[in-house]
Design a protein around this motif. Structure first.
Motif, short mmCIF file in Angstrom:
data_model
loop_
_atom_site.label_atom_id
_atom_site.label_comp_id
_atom_site.label_asym_id
_atom_site.label_seq_id
_atom_site.Cartn_x
_atom_site.Cartn_y
_atom_site.Cartn_z
N LEU A 199 16.36 85.12 117.35
CA LEU A 199 17.28 84.86 118.30
C LEU A 199 17.49 86.18 119.11
O LEU A 199 17.55 86.22 120.31
CB LEU A 199 18.63 84.33 117.70
CG LEU A 199 18.51 83.09 117.18
CD1 LEU A 199 19.77 82.48 116.37
CD2 LEU A 199 18.10 82.12 117.92
N GLY A 207 23.68 83.49 118.86
CA GLY A 207 23.90 82.22 119.07
C GLY A 207 25.08 81.62 118.43
O GLY A 207 25.83 82.32 117.87
N GLU A 216 20.77 75.92 117.18
CA GLU A 216 21.43 76.87 118.07
C GLU A 216 21.54 76.02 119.31
O GLU A 216 22.19 76.52 120.38
CB GLU A 216 20.69 77.98 118.40
CG GLU A 216 20.27 79.11 117.38
CD GLU A 216 21.85 79.61 116.73
OE1 GLU A 216 22.66 79.83 117.67
OE2 GLU A 216 21.90 79.62 115.77
#
Length: 189
Positions: A122, A175, A15
């Motif tokens: 995430l 992301g 990411e």
């Protein structure tokens, strides 16, 4: 083992997140930018520690020193505001160090025997800056003026908010990779 620290680091690398790994612990420090929230140094960013515990069966995401009761004009209002905020949000919880008044924000991911999924990690990681941004103005009002009126600001999820910026869209999509996948699914890539 549900996950490894190397797996967590590989997700953050994919990411393009900038982070530092503690050489002796399964712990990484990530600096995540914010739009409204200001840390104790008056910077628009939140430091977040990502820790792997219990032999890979538990991931803890912790933002230390988010607020401090000792540096607050209205500590009871801050406490009430944080409790109300917890009622209105998912995932984020508050921790208080009774010795020095430090208030931390955290998200826990209990894995047990499950595998850690990238989107799960995430979403949990970015929940910290996104939620802090959404409620920061209300929290500041409680801290500075003693007024507890918890409202989510227009950042970044309100329908009546100003237009989302690319960074907000990337966070919401999970992301860079999540945004790529959405574009791919839409036939744009």
């Amino acid at each position: 083992m549900a996950t490894t620290f190397a797996k967590i680091c590989s997700i953050m690398k994919a990411e393009d997140l900038k982070f530092r790994v503690h050489p002796k612990k399964n712990e990484a420090l990530v600096l995540l930018s914010t739009r409204e929230f200001k840390n104790v140094n008056d910077d628009k960013m939140v430091p977040v520690l990502v820790t792997l515990l219990e032999k890979g069966e538990f991931v803890k995401i912790l933002a230390p020193c988010v607020f401090n009761l000792q540096n607050c004009k209205h500590p009871q209002s801050l406490s009430r505001a944080l409790l109300e905020m917890s009622f209105k949000t998912k995932m984020l919880r508050w921790e208080l160090d009774g010795k020095d008044g430090e208030i931390r924000a955290s998200v826990d991911i209990p894995l047990e025997n499950s595998k850690l999924k990238k989107n799960q990690f995430l979403r949990s990681l970015f929940a910290v800056p996104v939620i802090l941004d959404q409620y920061y103005l209300s929290i500041k009002e409680a801290m500075d003026n003693g007024v507890v009126d918890i409202k989510r600001s227009g950042l970044p999820l309100d329908n009546d908010s100003k237009p989302l910026e690319l960074a907000d869209l990337m966070k919401l999509a999970g992301g860079v990779m999540g945004l790529r996948q959405l574009l791919k699914d839409a036939g744009k890539l």
